[in-house]
Motif scaffolding. Structure first.
Motif, PDB file in Angstrom:
ATOM      1  N   ASP A  62      44.062  49.493  56.003  1.00  0.00           N
ATOM      2  CA  ASP A  62      44.348  49.135  54.615  1.00  0.00           C
ATOM      3  C   ASP A  62      44.718  50.405  53.863  1.00  0.00           C
ATOM      4  OD1 ASP A  62      41.883  50.459  54.114  1.00  0.00           O
ATOM      5  OD2 ASP A  62      40.798  48.585  54.398  1.00  0.00           O
ATOM      6  N   TYR A  63      44.764  50.305  52.538  1.00  0.00           N
ATOM      7  CA  TYR A  63      45.185  51.452  51.731  1.00  0.00           C
ATOM      8  C   TYR A  63      44.254  52.645  51.929  1.00  0.00           C
ATOM      9  CZ  TYR A  63      45.606  54.548  47.752  1.00  0.00           C
ATOM     10  OH  TYR A  63      45.723  55.658  46.979  1.00  0.00           O
ATOM     11  N   LEU A  64      42.958  52.412  52.000  1.00  0.00           N
ATOM     12  CA  LEU A  64      42.025  53.524  52.131  1.00  0.00           C
ATOM     13  C   LEU A  64      42.147  54.208  53.487  1.00  0.00           C
ATOM     14  CD1 LEU A  64      38.825  52.190  50.347  1.00  0.00           C
ATOM     15  CD2 LEU A  64      40.625  53.682  49.470  1.00  0.00           C
ATOM     16  N   ASP A  76      45.778  38.116  35.654  1.00  0.00           N
ATOM     17  CA  ASP A  76      45.537  39.459  36.182  1.00  0.00           C
ATOM     18  C   ASP A  76      45.933  39.502  37.651  1.00  0.00           C
ATOM     19  OD1 ASP A  76      44.667  41.973  36.839  1.00  0.00           O
ATOM     20  OD2 ASP A  76      42.520  41.522  36.643  1.00  0.00           O
ATOM     21  N   PHE A  77      46.933  40.307  37.979  1.00  0.00           N
ATOM     22  CA  PHE A  77      47.437  40.379  39.347  1.00  0.00           C
ATOM     23  C   PHE A  77      46.673  41.402  40.195  1.00  0.00           C
ATOM     24  CE2 PHE A  77      50.872  38.281  37.217  1.00  0.00           C
ATOM     25  CZ  PHE A  77      51.421  37.437  38.179  1.00  0.00           C
ATOM     26  N   GLY A  78      45.612  41.937  39.667  1.00  0.00           N
ATOM     27  CA  GLY A  78      44.814  42.870  40.446  1.00  0.00           C
ATOM     28  C   GLY A  78      45.097  44.323  40.092  1.00  0.00           C
ATOM     29  N   LEU A  79      44.517  45.210  40.897  1.00  0.00           N
ATOM     30  CA  LEU A  79      44.599  46.647  40.656  1.00  0.00           C
ATOM     31  C   LEU A  79      45.450  47.301  41.732  1.00  0.00           C
ATOM     32  CD1 LEU A  79      43.303  48.917  38.802  1.00  0.00           C
ATOM     33  CD2 LEU A  79      41.691  49.266  40.689  1.00  0.00           C
ATOM     34  N   SER A  80      46.342  48.160  41.305  1.00  0.00           N
ATOM     35  CA  SER A  80      47.101  48.960  42.263  1.00  0.00           C
ATOM     36  C   SER A  80      46.201  50.069  42.784  1.00  0.00           C
ATOM     37  CB  SER A  80      48.341  49.561  41.603  1.00  0.00           C
ATOM     38  OG  SER A  80      48.938  50.527  42.446  1.00  0.00           O
ATOM     39  N   PHE A  81      45.943  50.074  44.097  1.00  0.00           N
ATOM     40  CA  PHE A  81      45.032  51.058  44.668  1.00  0.00           C
ATOM     41  C   PHE A  81      45.559  52.477  44.511  1.00  0.00           C
ATOM     42  CE2 PHE A  81      43.877  47.464  47.782  1.00  0.00           C
ATOM     43  CZ  PHE A  81      43.020  46.920  46.848  1.00  0.00           C
ATOM     44  N   GLU A  82      46.852  52.658  44.780  1.00  0.00           N
ATOM     45  CA  GLU A  82      47.419  54.007  44.748  1.00  0.00           C
ATOM     46  C   GLU A  82      47.468  54.564  43.331  1.00  0.00           C
ATOM     47  OE1 GLU A  82      51.242  56.411  46.574  1.00  0.00           O
ATOM     48  OE2 GLU A  82      51.531  54.385  45.839  1.00  0.00           O
ATOM     49  N   LYS A  83      47.889  53.742  42.376  1.00  0.00           N
ATOM     50  CA  LYS A  83      48.039  54.212  40.997  1.00  0.00           C
ATOM     51  C   LYS A  83      46.740  54.115  40.205  1.00  0.00           C
ATOM     52  CE  LYS A  83      52.555  54.479  41.653  1.00  0.00           C
ATOM     53  NZ  LYS A  83      53.290  55.755  41.722  1.00  0.00           N
ATOM     54  N   ASN A  84      45.796  53.297  40.729  1.00  0.00           N
ATOM     55  CA  ASN A  84      44.544  53.042  40.022  1.00  0.00           C
ATOM     56  C   ASN A  84      44.797  52.499  38.617  1.00  0.00           C
ATOM     57  OD1 ASN A  84      41.751  52.909  39.930  1.00  0.00           O
ATOM     58  ND2 ASN A  84      41.547  54.933  38.992  1.00  0.00           N
ATOM     59  N   ARG A  85      45.761  51.604  38.545  1.00  0.00           N
ATOM     60  CA  ARG A  85      46.130  50.962  37.285  1.00  0.00           C
ATOM     61  C   ARG A  85      46.349  49.474  37.534  1.00  0.00           C
ATOM     62  NH1 ARG A  85      51.304  53.729  34.951  1.00  0.00           N
ATOM     63  NH2 ARG A  85      51.021  52.063  33.426  1.00  0.00           N
ATOM     64  N   GLN A  96      50.340  50.146  51.938  1.00  0.00           N
ATOM     65  CA  GLN A  96      49.494  48.951  52.016  1.00  0.00           C
ATOM     66  C   GLN A  96      48.718  48.702  50.720  1.00  0.00           C
ATOM     67  OE1 GLN A  96      48.043  50.198  56.250  1.00  0.00           O
ATOM     68  NE2 GLN A  96      47.700  47.996  56.118  1.00  0.00           N
ATOM     69  N   ASP A  97      49.398  48.906  49.606  1.00  0.00           N
ATOM     70  CA  ASP A  97      48.841  48.585  48.293  1.00  0.00           C
ATOM     71  C   ASP A  97      49.000  47.076  48.108  1.00  0.00           C
ATOM     72  OD1 ASP A  97      47.911  48.548  45.738  1.00  0.00           O
ATOM     73  OD2 ASP A  97      49.168  50.198  45.020  1.00  0.00           O
ATOM     74  N   MET A  98      48.056  46.302  48.620  1.00  0.00           N
ATOM     75  CA  MET A  98      48.295  44.876  48.883  1.00  0.00           C
ATOM     76  C   MET A  98      48.463  44.054  47.608  1.00  0.00           C
ATOM     77  SD  MET A  98      44.559  43.773  50.288  1.00  0.00           S
ATOM     78  CE  MET A  98      43.096  43.799  49.264  1.00  0.00           C
ATOM     79  N   TYR A  99      47.713  44.346  46.549  1.00  0.00           N
ATOM     80  CA  TYR A  99      47.847  43.545  45.336  1.00  0.00           C
ATOM     81  C   TYR A  99      49.191  43.785  44.658  1.00  0.00           C
ATOM     82  CZ  TYR A  99      42.897  42.497  45.793  1.00  0.00           C
ATOM     83  OH  TYR A  99      41.676  42.065  46.254  1.00  0.00           O
ATOM     84  N   LEU A 100      49.654  45.018  44.655  1.00  0.00           N
ATOM     85  CA  LEU A 100      50.948  45.325  44.063  1.00  0.00           C
ATOM     86  C   LEU A 100      52.071  44.704  44.887  1.00  0.00           C
ATOM     87  CD1 LEU A 100      52.686  46.749  41.998  1.00  0.00           C
ATOM     88  CD2 LEU A 100      52.479  48.862  43.318  1.00  0.00           C
ATOM     89  N   ALA A 101      52.041  44.885  46.206  1.00  0.00           N
ATOM     90  CA  ALA A 101      53.073  44.315  47.068  1.00  0.00           C
ATOM     91  C   ALA A 101      53.032  42.795  47.026  1.00  0.00           C
ATOM     92  CB  ALA A 101      52.893  44.812  48.498  1.00  0.00           C
ATOM     93  N   GLY A 102      51.838  42.213  47.087  1.00  0.00           N
ATOM     94  CA  GLY A 102      51.721  40.759  47.061  1.00  0.00           C
ATOM     95  C   GLY A 102      52.230  40.163  45.769  1.00  0.00           C
ATOM     96  N   SER A 103      51.974  40.814  44.646  1.00  0.00           N
ATOM     97  CA  SER A 103      52.439  40.304  43.346  1.00  0.00           C
ATOM     98  C   SER A 103      53.958  40.321  43.275  1.00  0.00           C
ATOM     99  CB  SER A 103      51.841  41.144  42.215  1.00  0.00           C
ATOM    100  OG  SER A 103      50.430  41.101  42.246  1.00  0.00           O
ATOM    101  N   LEU A 104      54.581  41.392  43.734  1.00  0.00           N
ATOM    102  CA  LEU A 104      56.039  41.479  43.695  1.00  0.00           C
ATOM    103  C   LEU A 104      56.675  40.453  44.624  1.00  0.00           C
ATOM    104  CD1 LEU A 104      56.442  45.353  43.597  1.00  0.00           C
ATOM    105  CD2 LEU A 104      56.917  43.756  41.744  1.00  0.00           C
ATOM    106  N   ILE A 105      56.128  40.277  45.821  1.00  0.00           N
ATOM    107  CA  ILE A 105      56.677  39.287  46.754  1.00  0.00           C
ATOM    108  C   ILE A 105      56.486  37.877  46.203  1.00  0.00           C
ATOM    109  CG2 ILE A 105      56.445  38.303  49.068  1.00  0.00           C
ATOM    110  CD1 ILE A 105      55.679  41.083  50.055  1.00  0.00           C
TER     111      ILE A 105
END
Length: 327
Positions: free
Chosen positions: A33-35, A82-91, A290-299
Protein backbone atom coordinates in the motif's frame (compact mmCIF):
# COMPACT_ATOMS: atom_id res chain seq x y z
CA UNK A 1 -39.80 10.23 -21.69
CA UNK A 2 -39.89 11.39 -18.06
CA UNK A 3 -40.33 7.80 -16.93
CA UNK A 4 -37.40 6.71 -19.05
CA UNK A 5 -35.14 9.42 -17.59
CA UNK A 6 -36.18 8.51 -14.05
CA UNK A 7 -35.53 4.80 -14.64
CA UNK A 8 -32.12 5.49 -16.14
CA UNK A 9 -31.15 7.70 -13.21
CA UNK A 10 -32.24 4.95 -10.81
CA UNK A 11 -30.23 2.40 -12.82
CA UNK A 12 -27.18 4.63 -12.41
CA UNK A 13 -27.12 4.07 -8.65
CA UNK A 14 -26.40 0.30 -8.62
CA UNK A 15 -24.15 0.72 -11.67
CA UNK A 16 -21.95 3.26 -9.91
CA UNK A 17 -22.02 1.15 -6.75
CA UNK A 18 -20.66 -1.87 -8.64
CA UNK A 19 -18.11 0.32 -10.43
CA UNK A 20 -16.89 1.68 -7.09
CA UNK A 21 -16.40 -1.88 -5.79
CA UNK A 22 -14.46 -2.94 -8.87
CA UNK A 23 -12.38 0.26 -8.74
CA UNK A 24 -11.49 -0.20 -5.08
CA UNK A 25 -10.58 -3.86 -5.55
CA UNK A 26 -8.39 -3.14 -8.60
CA UNK A 27 -6.51 -0.41 -6.75
CA UNK A 28 -5.86 -2.84 -3.90
CA UNK A 29 -4.60 -5.63 -6.19
CA UNK A 30 -0.92 -4.54 -6.35
CA UNK A 31 1.07 -5.86 -3.37
CA UNK A 32 1.51 -3.44 -0.51
CA UNK A 33 0.00 0.00 0.00
CA UNK A 34 1.05 3.64 0.20
CA UNK A 35 2.98 3.18 3.44
CA UNK A 36 4.99 0.33 1.89
CA UNK A 37 5.96 2.69 -0.93
CA UNK A 38 6.82 5.38 1.61
CA UNK A 39 8.87 2.92 3.70
CA UNK A 40 10.83 1.89 0.60
CA UNK A 41 11.59 5.52 -0.24
CA UNK A 42 12.69 6.25 3.34
CA UNK A 43 14.81 3.09 3.37
CA UNK A 44 16.59 4.23 0.23
CA UNK A 45 17.27 7.53 2.00
CA UNK A 46 18.68 5.67 5.02
CA UNK A 47 15.75 6.42 7.35
CA UNK A 48 13.93 3.58 9.10
CA UNK A 49 11.22 4.06 11.71
CA UNK A 50 8.87 1.07 11.94
CA UNK A 51 7.00 2.44 14.98
CA UNK A 52 6.03 5.58 13.07
CA UNK A 53 4.91 3.46 10.12
CA UNK A 54 2.74 1.33 12.41
CA UNK A 55 1.18 4.45 13.87
CA UNK A 56 0.47 5.83 10.39
CA UNK A 57 -0.98 2.50 9.29
CA UNK A 58 -3.34 2.58 12.25
CA UNK A 59 -4.22 6.23 11.60
CA UNK A 60 -5.07 5.66 7.95
CA UNK A 61 -6.82 2.37 8.63
CA UNK A 62 -4.58 0.49 6.21
CA UNK A 63 -4.29 -2.46 8.55
CA UNK A 64 -8.02 -3.19 8.31
CA UNK A 65 -9.61 -5.66 5.85
CA UNK A 66 -10.34 -4.32 2.38
CA UNK A 67 -14.13 -4.48 2.79
CA UNK A 68 -13.92 -2.39 5.96
CA UNK A 69 -11.83 0.23 4.18
CA UNK A 70 -14.29 0.25 1.27
CA UNK A 71 -17.41 0.69 3.39
CA UNK A 72 -15.79 3.45 5.44
CA UNK A 73 -14.90 5.24 2.18
CA UNK A 74 -18.40 4.87 0.68
CA UNK A 75 -20.08 5.87 3.94
CA UNK A 76 -18.08 9.10 4.05
CA UNK A 77 -18.92 9.84 0.38
CA UNK A 78 -22.65 9.17 0.70
CA UNK A 79 -23.23 10.85 4.07
CA UNK A 80 -20.74 13.72 4.01
CA UNK A 81 -19.46 14.05 0.45
CA UNK A 82 -16.02 13.22 1.82
CA UNK A 83 -13.87 11.25 -0.62
CA UNK A 84 -11.25 10.47 1.99
CA UNK A 85 -7.70 11.60 2.68
CA UNK A 86 -4.85 11.69 0.23
CA UNK A 87 -2.07 9.75 1.95
CA UNK A 88 0.78 11.40 0.05
CA UNK A 89 -0.47 14.98 0.37
CA UNK A 90 -2.06 14.48 3.79
CA UNK A 91 -4.98 16.59 2.61
CA UNK A 92 -8.66 15.84 1.88
CA UNK A 93 -9.18 14.49 -1.63
CA UNK A 94 -11.87 17.07 -2.33
CA UNK A 95 -9.40 19.90 -1.75
CA UNK A 96 -7.05 18.40 -4.32
CA UNK A 97 -9.44 17.48 -7.11
CA UNK A 98 -12.10 20.19 -7.41
CA UNK A 99 -9.89 22.88 -8.92
CA UNK A 100 -8.28 20.40 -11.30
CA UNK A 101 -11.68 18.95 -12.18
CA UNK A 102 -12.80 22.41 -13.27
CA UNK A 103 -9.90 22.69 -15.71
CA UNK A 104 -10.40 19.09 -16.85
CA UNK A 105 -14.11 19.52 -17.56
CA UNK A 106 -13.54 22.87 -19.25
CA UNK A 107 -10.90 21.47 -21.60
CA UNK A 108 -12.98 18.33 -22.22
CA UNK A 109 -16.14 20.26 -23.13
CA UNK A 110 -14.23 22.60 -25.46
CA UNK A 111 -12.48 19.59 -26.98
CA UNK A 112 -15.84 17.89 -27.56
CA UNK A 113 -17.13 21.02 -29.32
CA UNK A 114 -13.95 21.14 -31.41
CA UNK A 115 -14.44 17.48 -32.39
CA UNK A 116 -18.04 18.03 -33.46
CA UNK A 117 -17.40 21.31 -35.27
CA UNK A 118 -14.52 19.69 -37.15
CA UNK A 119 -15.87 16.20 -37.81
CA UNK A 120 -19.44 17.01 -38.84
CA UNK A 121 -18.81 19.27 -41.88
CA UNK A 122 -15.73 17.35 -43.03
CA UNK A 123 -17.55 14.02 -42.74
CA UNK A 124 -20.52 15.37 -44.73
CA UNK A 125 -18.23 16.81 -47.40
CA UNK A 126 -16.27 13.56 -47.70
CA UNK A 127 -19.48 11.58 -48.22
CA UNK A 128 -21.10 13.98 -50.68
CA UNK A 129 -17.85 14.44 -52.66
CA UNK A 130 -16.55 10.92 -52.31
CA UNK A 131 -13.37 10.07 -54.19
CA UNK A 132 -12.73 13.77 -54.84
CA UNK A 133 -9.44 15.50 -54.00
CA UNK A 134 -11.00 16.93 -50.83
CA UNK A 135 -12.19 13.48 -49.78
CA UNK A 136 -8.72 12.02 -50.24
CA UNK A 137 -7.15 14.89 -48.29
CA UNK A 138 -9.64 14.47 -45.43
CA UNK A 139 -9.05 10.71 -45.43
CA UNK A 140 -5.28 11.20 -45.36
CA UNK A 141 -5.35 13.62 -42.43
CA UNK A 142 -7.92 11.40 -40.71
CA UNK A 143 -5.57 8.43 -40.82
CA UNK A 144 -2.71 10.65 -39.62
CA UNK A 145 -4.84 11.82 -36.70
CA UNK A 146 -5.66 8.23 -35.76
CA UNK A 147 -2.10 6.98 -36.13
CA UNK A 148 -0.07 9.72 -34.43
CA UNK A 149 -0.06 9.47 -30.59
CA UNK A 150 -1.43 12.55 -28.84
CA UNK A 151 1.71 13.09 -26.76
CA UNK A 152 3.89 13.07 -29.91
CA UNK A 153 1.60 15.61 -31.56
CA UNK A 154 1.85 17.70 -28.39
CA UNK A 155 5.66 17.67 -28.52
CA UNK A 156 5.68 18.67 -32.21
CA UNK A 157 3.21 21.51 -31.69
CA UNK A 158 5.07 22.77 -28.62
CA UNK A 159 8.34 22.80 -30.59
CA UNK A 160 6.79 24.68 -33.53
CA UNK A 161 5.05 27.15 -31.19
CA UNK A 162 8.26 27.94 -29.33
CA UNK A 163 10.66 27.80 -32.29
CA UNK A 164 8.73 29.83 -34.86
CA UNK A 165 6.22 31.88 -32.85
CA UNK A 166 8.18 32.51 -29.64
CA UNK A 167 5.29 31.43 -27.44
CA UNK A 168 5.92 29.95 -24.02
CA UNK A 169 5.00 26.27 -23.93
CA UNK A 170 3.66 24.15 -21.11
CA UNK A 171 0.84 25.07 -18.78
CA UNK A 172 -2.25 27.10 -19.59
CA UNK A 173 -0.76 30.54 -18.93
CA UNK A 174 2.63 32.15 -19.30
CA UNK A 175 4.97 32.01 -16.27
CA UNK A 176 4.41 35.66 -15.39
CA UNK A 177 0.66 35.03 -14.97
CA UNK A 178 0.87 31.89 -12.80
CA UNK A 179 0.21 33.63 -9.47
CA UNK A 180 -1.35 36.79 -10.88
CA UNK A 181 -5.05 37.60 -10.31
CA UNK A 182 -7.48 37.07 -13.17
CA UNK A 183 -7.42 40.12 -15.43
CA UNK A 184 -8.23 40.69 -19.09
CA UNK A 185 -4.58 40.16 -20.06
CA UNK A 186 -4.49 36.85 -18.20
CA UNK A 187 -7.66 35.65 -19.98
CA UNK A 188 -6.12 36.61 -23.33
CA UNK A 189 -2.96 34.71 -22.41
CA UNK A 190 -5.09 31.70 -21.39
CA UNK A 191 -6.79 31.59 -24.80
CA UNK A 192 -3.38 31.79 -26.46
CA UNK A 193 -2.38 28.58 -24.67
CA UNK A 194 -5.56 26.57 -24.26
CA UNK A 195 -6.16 25.97 -27.98
CA UNK A 196 -3.13 23.67 -28.16
CA UNK A 197 -4.30 20.98 -25.68
CA UNK A 198 -7.78 21.17 -27.22
CA UNK A 199 -6.41 20.41 -30.68
CA UNK A 200 -3.99 17.78 -29.41
CA UNK A 201 -6.56 15.86 -27.34
CA UNK A 202 -9.33 16.25 -29.92
CA UNK A 203 -7.42 15.26 -33.05
CA UNK A 204 -7.85 11.49 -32.74
CA UNK A 205 -11.52 11.80 -31.76
CA UNK A 206 -12.24 14.12 -34.68
CA UNK A 207 -10.44 11.81 -37.09
CA UNK A 208 -12.50 8.82 -35.89
CA UNK A 209 -15.82 10.68 -36.12
CA UNK A 210 -15.03 11.93 -39.63
CA UNK A 211 -14.75 8.31 -40.76
CA UNK A 212 -17.94 7.37 -38.88
CA UNK A 213 -19.93 10.27 -40.36
CA UNK A 214 -18.68 9.57 -43.88
CA UNK A 215 -19.59 5.88 -43.69
CA UNK A 216 -23.02 6.53 -42.15
CA UNK A 217 -23.94 9.19 -44.69
CA UNK A 218 -22.81 7.09 -47.65
CA UNK A 219 -25.24 4.40 -46.47
CA UNK A 220 -28.12 6.90 -46.58
CA UNK A 221 -27.43 9.03 -49.65
CA UNK A 222 -28.78 6.49 -52.14
CA UNK A 223 -31.75 5.20 -50.18
CA UNK A 224 -35.19 5.32 -51.95
CA UNK A 225 -36.50 8.10 -49.69
CA UNK A 226 -33.62 10.35 -50.77
CA UNK A 227 -34.22 9.61 -54.46
CA UNK A 228 -37.94 10.31 -54.00
CA UNK A 229 -37.33 13.63 -52.24
CA UNK A 230 -34.91 14.66 -54.98
CA UNK A 231 -37.43 13.72 -57.67
CA UNK A 232 -40.04 15.96 -56.01
CA UNK A 233 -37.79 18.95 -56.61
CA UNK A 234 -36.40 19.53 -53.10
CA UNK A 235 -33.17 21.51 -53.13
CA UNK A 236 -30.02 19.43 -52.64
CA UNK A 237 -28.89 21.31 -49.53
CA UNK A 238 -32.29 21.13 -47.83
CA UNK A 239 -32.68 17.46 -48.75
CA UNK A 240 -29.23 16.63 -47.39
CA UNK A 241 -29.75 18.22 -44.00
CA UNK A 242 -33.39 17.20 -43.55
CA UNK A 243 -33.12 13.49 -44.28
CA UNK A 244 -29.82 11.60 -44.73
CA UNK A 245 -27.69 13.76 -42.40
CA UNK A 246 -30.30 13.55 -39.66
CA UNK A 247 -30.43 9.76 -39.90
CA UNK A 248 -26.63 9.47 -40.15
CA UNK A 249 -26.25 11.45 -36.92
CA UNK A 250 -27.50 8.53 -34.80
CA UNK A 251 -24.17 6.71 -34.36
CA UNK A 252 -22.47 10.10 -34.35
CA UNK A 253 -24.49 11.21 -31.31
CA UNK A 254 -24.14 7.86 -29.56
CA UNK A 255 -20.37 8.38 -29.34
CA UNK A 256 -20.87 10.94 -26.54
CA UNK A 257 -21.08 8.00 -24.14
CA UNK A 258 -17.43 7.09 -24.70
CA UNK A 259 -15.93 10.39 -25.85
CA UNK A 260 -16.51 12.24 -22.54
CA UNK A 261 -14.67 9.75 -20.29
CA UNK A 262 -12.04 9.19 -22.99
CA UNK A 263 -11.28 12.92 -23.08
CA UNK A 264 -10.90 13.03 -19.30
CA UNK A 265 -8.84 9.88 -18.87
CA UNK A 266 -7.04 9.97 -22.23
CA UNK A 267 -5.38 13.32 -21.60
CA UNK A 268 -3.13 11.96 -18.83
CA UNK A 269 0.05 11.67 -20.93
CA UNK A 270 -0.74 14.90 -22.80
CA UNK A 271 -1.27 16.70 -19.47
CA UNK A 272 2.08 15.43 -18.19
CA UNK A 273 3.87 16.46 -21.41
CA UNK A 274 2.20 19.89 -21.56
CA UNK A 275 2.24 20.49 -17.78
CA UNK A 276 -1.52 21.02 -17.59
CA UNK A 277 -3.22 21.59 -14.18
CA UNK A 278 -5.79 18.84 -14.81
CA UNK A 279 -6.63 15.57 -13.08
CA UNK A 280 -4.43 13.47 -15.39
CA UNK A 281 -1.06 13.96 -13.64
CA UNK A 282 -2.80 13.74 -10.27
CA UNK A 283 -4.34 10.35 -11.15
CA UNK A 284 -1.05 9.04 -12.54
CA UNK A 285 0.85 9.99 -9.41
CA UNK A 286 -1.87 8.52 -7.16
CA UNK A 287 -1.68 5.19 -9.01
CA UNK A 288 2.11 5.11 -8.83
CA UNK A 289 2.25 5.61 -5.05
CA UNK A 290 -0.97 3.64 -4.36
CA UNK A 291 -2.78 6.65 -2.91
CA UNK A 292 -5.99 4.63 -3.05
CA UNK A 293 -8.61 7.18 -1.98
CA UNK A 294 -7.34 9.80 -4.41
CA UNK A 295 -7.02 7.33 -7.30
CA UNK A 296 -10.35 5.68 -6.50
CA UNK A 297 -12.18 9.02 -6.38
CA UNK A 298 -10.82 10.11 -9.76
CA UNK A 299 -11.62 6.76 -11.40
CA UNK A 300 -15.12 6.86 -9.89
CA UNK A 301 -15.67 10.31 -11.42
CA UNK A 302 -14.53 9.07 -14.84
CA UNK A 303 -16.92 6.12 -14.52
CA UNK A 304 -19.73 8.49 -13.63
CA UNK A 305 -18.97 10.44 -16.79
CA UNK A 306 -19.40 7.25 -18.81
CA UNK A 307 -22.86 6.64 -17.34
CA UNK A 308 -23.92 10.29 -17.70
CA UNK A 309 -22.54 10.46 -21.24
CA UNK A 310 -24.53 7.37 -22.22
CA UNK A 311 -27.70 8.92 -20.78
CA UNK A 312 -27.12 12.17 -22.69
CA UNK A 313 -26.49 10.33 -25.95
CA UNK A 314 -29.70 8.29 -25.53
CA UNK A 315 -31.76 11.44 -24.91
CA UNK A 316 -30.23 13.17 -27.94
CA UNK A 317 -30.97 10.13 -30.09
CA UNK A 318 -34.63 10.26 -29.08
CA UNK A 319 -34.75 13.96 -29.94
CA UNK A 320 -32.99 13.61 -33.31
CA UNK A 321 -34.68 10.44 -34.58
CA UNK A 322 -38.47 10.21 -34.04
CA UNK A 323 -38.33 6.50 -34.93
CA UNK A 324 -36.78 5.80 -31.55
CA UNK A 325 -39.37 5.20 -28.83
CA UNK A 326 -38.36 4.17 -25.35
CA UNK A 327 -41.72 2.95 -24.14
Amino acid sequence: MKGFILRRILYMIPTLFLVSIVTFVIIQLPPGDYLDVLMTELGEAGVEDSSTMDALREQYGLGQPIYVQYFKWMKAILLHGDFGLSFEKNRPVTDLIWNRLGWTFGISIMTLLFIWITALPIGIYSAVRKYSAGDYIATFFGFIGLAVPNFLLALVMMYISFKYFGQSVGGLVSPEYLDAPWTWDKYVDLFKHIWMPIVVVGTSGAAALIRIMRANLLDELYRPYVVTARAKGMSEFQLLLRYPVRVALNPFVSTIGWILPTLVSGEIIVAVVMNLPTTGPLLLRALLVQDMYLAGSLILIVSMLTVVGTLISDLLLAWIDPRIRYQ
